[in-house]
Scaffold this motif. Structure first.
Motif, PDB file in Angstrom:
ATOM      1  N   LEU A   1     -54.620   3.707 -31.219  1.00 57.38           N
ATOM      2  CA  LEU A   1     -55.005   5.057 -31.625  1.00 57.38           C
ATOM      3  C   LEU A   1     -55.715   5.778 -30.493  1.00 57.38           C
ATOM      4  CD1 LEU A   1     -56.482   4.429 -35.217  1.00 57.38           C
ATOM      5  CD2 LEU A   1     -54.132   4.989 -34.584  1.00 57.38           C
ATOM      6  N   VAL A   2     -56.368   5.021 -29.623  1.00 56.68           N
ATOM      7  CA  VAL A   2     -57.300   5.614 -28.663  1.00 56.68           C
ATOM      8  C   VAL A   2     -56.947   5.242 -27.224  1.00 56.68           C
ATOM      9  CG1 VAL A   2     -59.168   5.533 -30.357  1.00 56.68           C
ATOM     10  CG2 VAL A   2     -58.893   3.639 -28.738  1.00 56.68           C
ATOM     11  N   SER A   3     -57.636   5.936 -26.292  1.00 60.29           N
ATOM     12  CA  SER A   3     -57.655   5.644 -24.851  1.00 60.29           C
ATOM     13  C   SER A   3     -56.575   6.391 -24.087  1.00 60.29           C
ATOM     14  CB  SER A   3     -57.544   4.131 -24.592  1.00 60.29           C
ATOM     15  OG  SER A   3     -58.017   3.811 -23.307  1.00 60.29           O
TER      16      SER A   3
ATOM     17  N   ASN B   1     -53.685 -12.028 -28.262  1.00 63.80           N
ATOM     18  CA  ASN B   1     -52.796 -11.558 -27.204  1.00 63.80           C
ATOM     19  C   ASN B   1     -51.383 -11.321 -27.717  1.00 63.80           C
ATOM     20  OD1 ASN B   1     -54.682 -11.482 -25.146  1.00 63.80           O
ATOM     21  ND2 ASN B   1     -54.241 -13.544 -24.415  1.00 63.80           N
ATOM     22  N   THR B   2     -50.925 -12.171 -28.600  1.00 66.17           N
ATOM     23  CA  THR B   2     -49.576 -12.026 -29.137  1.00 66.17           C
ATOM     24  C   THR B   2     -49.432 -10.727 -29.907  1.00 66.17           C
ATOM     25  OG1 THR B   2     -49.176 -14.406 -29.261  1.00 66.17           O
ATOM     26  CG2 THR B   2     -47.919 -13.015 -30.753  1.00 66.17           C
ATOM     27  N   PHE B   3     -50.349 -10.447 -30.791  1.00 70.20           N
ATOM     28  CA  PHE B   3     -50.226  -9.262 -31.633  1.00 70.20           C
ATOM     29  C   PHE B   3     -50.529  -7.959 -30.892  1.00 70.20           C
ATOM     30  CE2 PHE B   3     -50.918 -12.290 -35.263  1.00 70.20           C
ATOM     31  CZ  PHE B   3     -49.699 -12.043 -35.893  1.00 70.20           C
ATOM     32  N   THR B   4     -51.276  -8.019 -29.793  1.00 70.63           N
ATOM     33  CA  THR B   4     -51.712  -6.776 -29.149  1.00 70.63           C
ATOM     34  C   THR B   4     -51.209  -6.576 -27.726  1.00 70.63           C
ATOM     35  OG1 THR B   4     -53.793  -7.741 -28.329  1.00 70.63           O
ATOM     36  CG2 THR B   4     -53.820  -6.752 -30.542  1.00 70.63           C
TER      37      THR B   4
ATOM     38  N   ASP C   1     -57.409  -0.402 -28.902  1.00 67.63           N
ATOM     39  CA  ASP C   1     -58.373  -0.382 -30.010  1.00 67.63           C
ATOM     40  C   ASP C   1     -59.354  -1.544 -29.891  1.00 67.63           C
ATOM     41  OD1 ASP C   1     -56.860   1.777 -31.143  1.00 67.63           O
ATOM     42  OD2 ASP C   1     -55.454   0.292 -31.939  1.00 67.63           O
ATOM     43  N   ILE C   2     -58.833  -2.714 -29.535  1.00 64.43           N
ATOM     44  CA  ILE C   2     -59.709  -3.870 -29.314  1.00 64.43           C
ATOM     45  C   ILE C   2     -60.679  -3.582 -28.169  1.00 64.43           C
ATOM     46  CG2 ILE C   2     -59.774  -6.298 -28.599  1.00 64.43           C
ATOM     47  CD1 ILE C   2     -58.751  -5.952 -31.426  1.00 64.43           C
ATOM     48  N   SER C   3     -60.192  -2.933 -27.113  1.00 67.45           N
ATOM     49  CA  SER C   3     -61.059  -2.611 -25.977  1.00 67.45           C
ATOM     50  C   SER C   3     -62.179  -1.660 -26.377  1.00 67.45           C
ATOM     51  CB  SER C   3     -60.227  -2.004 -24.839  1.00 67.45           C
ATOM     52  OG  SER C   3     -59.336  -2.958 -24.311  1.00 67.45           O
TER      53      SER C   3
END
Length: 268
Positions: A38-40, A176-179, A67-69
């Motif tokens: 959504l972001v960045s 890592n796999t999902f993102t 998003d995780i970041s």
């Protein structure tokens, strides 16, 4: 009720509004799936978060690597991207990040026959495994020790899945796999170094994850984003929706409850 899926937004709030207007989206009657990130990088990440949050149950979104970041930056684990400064200074930052970190890594809709993950589903997992492993990682991401967990799950290794993986190694691979996943070595291990188009990967002896010959075929078609160099791609198993809006290309949607899957796009 119409159900639409949309690719990576990355802060492109105006393009999202134009695309929703183009399909006559109604938050009261319709539902939108958002494929993460959504972001960045884009100019209006804060506005995107606030808007998607305001949609309530009308929006389904999965977590992407950006998003995780953002969540990691909120907890002081990572340096925020320069475009995230408005979020970091926002009075509702805590509320927004708390809302975001409770989003899933994988969404499955048996009735529609689709599932969605930002980067995809690891090719050697069946759907039950993918759901179980996503839930494993969502628990610490949503819990009281999120900061410590994030401090330990950044990294590229291990690159290969094993049922014997434990603790942070196991969670790192799942996350890592999902993102982050794009290319796989012939043995199914992840390769995070080679980027570019599907042809670029193949020239290096890699497979796009969804074309690995040993991939487990799922009963649900997989919606994913994350791979702007791949762009829009549709086959009997997957639909790729990241068409590089933040890079000045297009923002893409597809309708999931119709008879056919066709791209609906606006210029960015």
């Amino acid at each position: 009720m119409a159900v639409y899926a949309i690719g990576d937004l990355q802060g492109c709030h105006k393009a999202l509004q134009r695309l929703l207007q183009k399909v006559n989206f109604s938050a009261d009657n319709d539902r939108v799936w958002l494929a993460g990130d959504l972001v960045s990088r884009g100019p209006k990440s804060l506005e995107v978060l606030r808007f998607v949050k305001s949609l309530g149950d009308s929006a389904v979104c999965v977590l992407g690597n950006h998003d995780i970041s953002l969540i990691a930056a909120h907890y002081g684990v990572a340096k925020p991207h320069s475009t995230l400064k408005p979020i970091m200074k926002a009075p509702d930052r805590e509320e927004l990040v708390d809302w975001l970190r409770k989003k899933p890594l994988l969404h499955v809709d048996d009735e529609l026959g689709f599932c969605m993950a930002h980067a995809g589903v690891f090719p050697h997992w069946n759907l039950n495994q993918a759901q179980q492993f996503a839930s494993e990682v969502e628990i610490p991401l949503r819990g009281a020790t999120t900061q410590r967990w994030l401090e330990n799950v950044y990294g590229d290794e291990p690159s290969q899945w094993s049922d014997s993986l434990q603790s942070y190694d196991r969670h790192r691979f799942i996350l890592n796999t999902f993102t982050r996943m794009r290319g796989c070595n012939p043995d199914g291990s992840l390769n995070h170094l080679v980027k570019g188009t599907a042809n670029d990967l193949q020239a290096k002896g890699l497979y796009p994850w969804f074309q690995l010959p040993t991939r487990v075929l799922l009963s649900q078609r997989i919606i994913f984003g994350h791979w702007s160099a791949l762009g829009y791609h549709k086959d009997s198993q997957v639909v790729s929706l990241d068409t590089g809006c933040v890079w000045g290309r297009k923002l893409t949607a597809v309708r999931l409850d119709g008879d056919t899957i066709e791209p609906i796009q606006v210029a960015c």
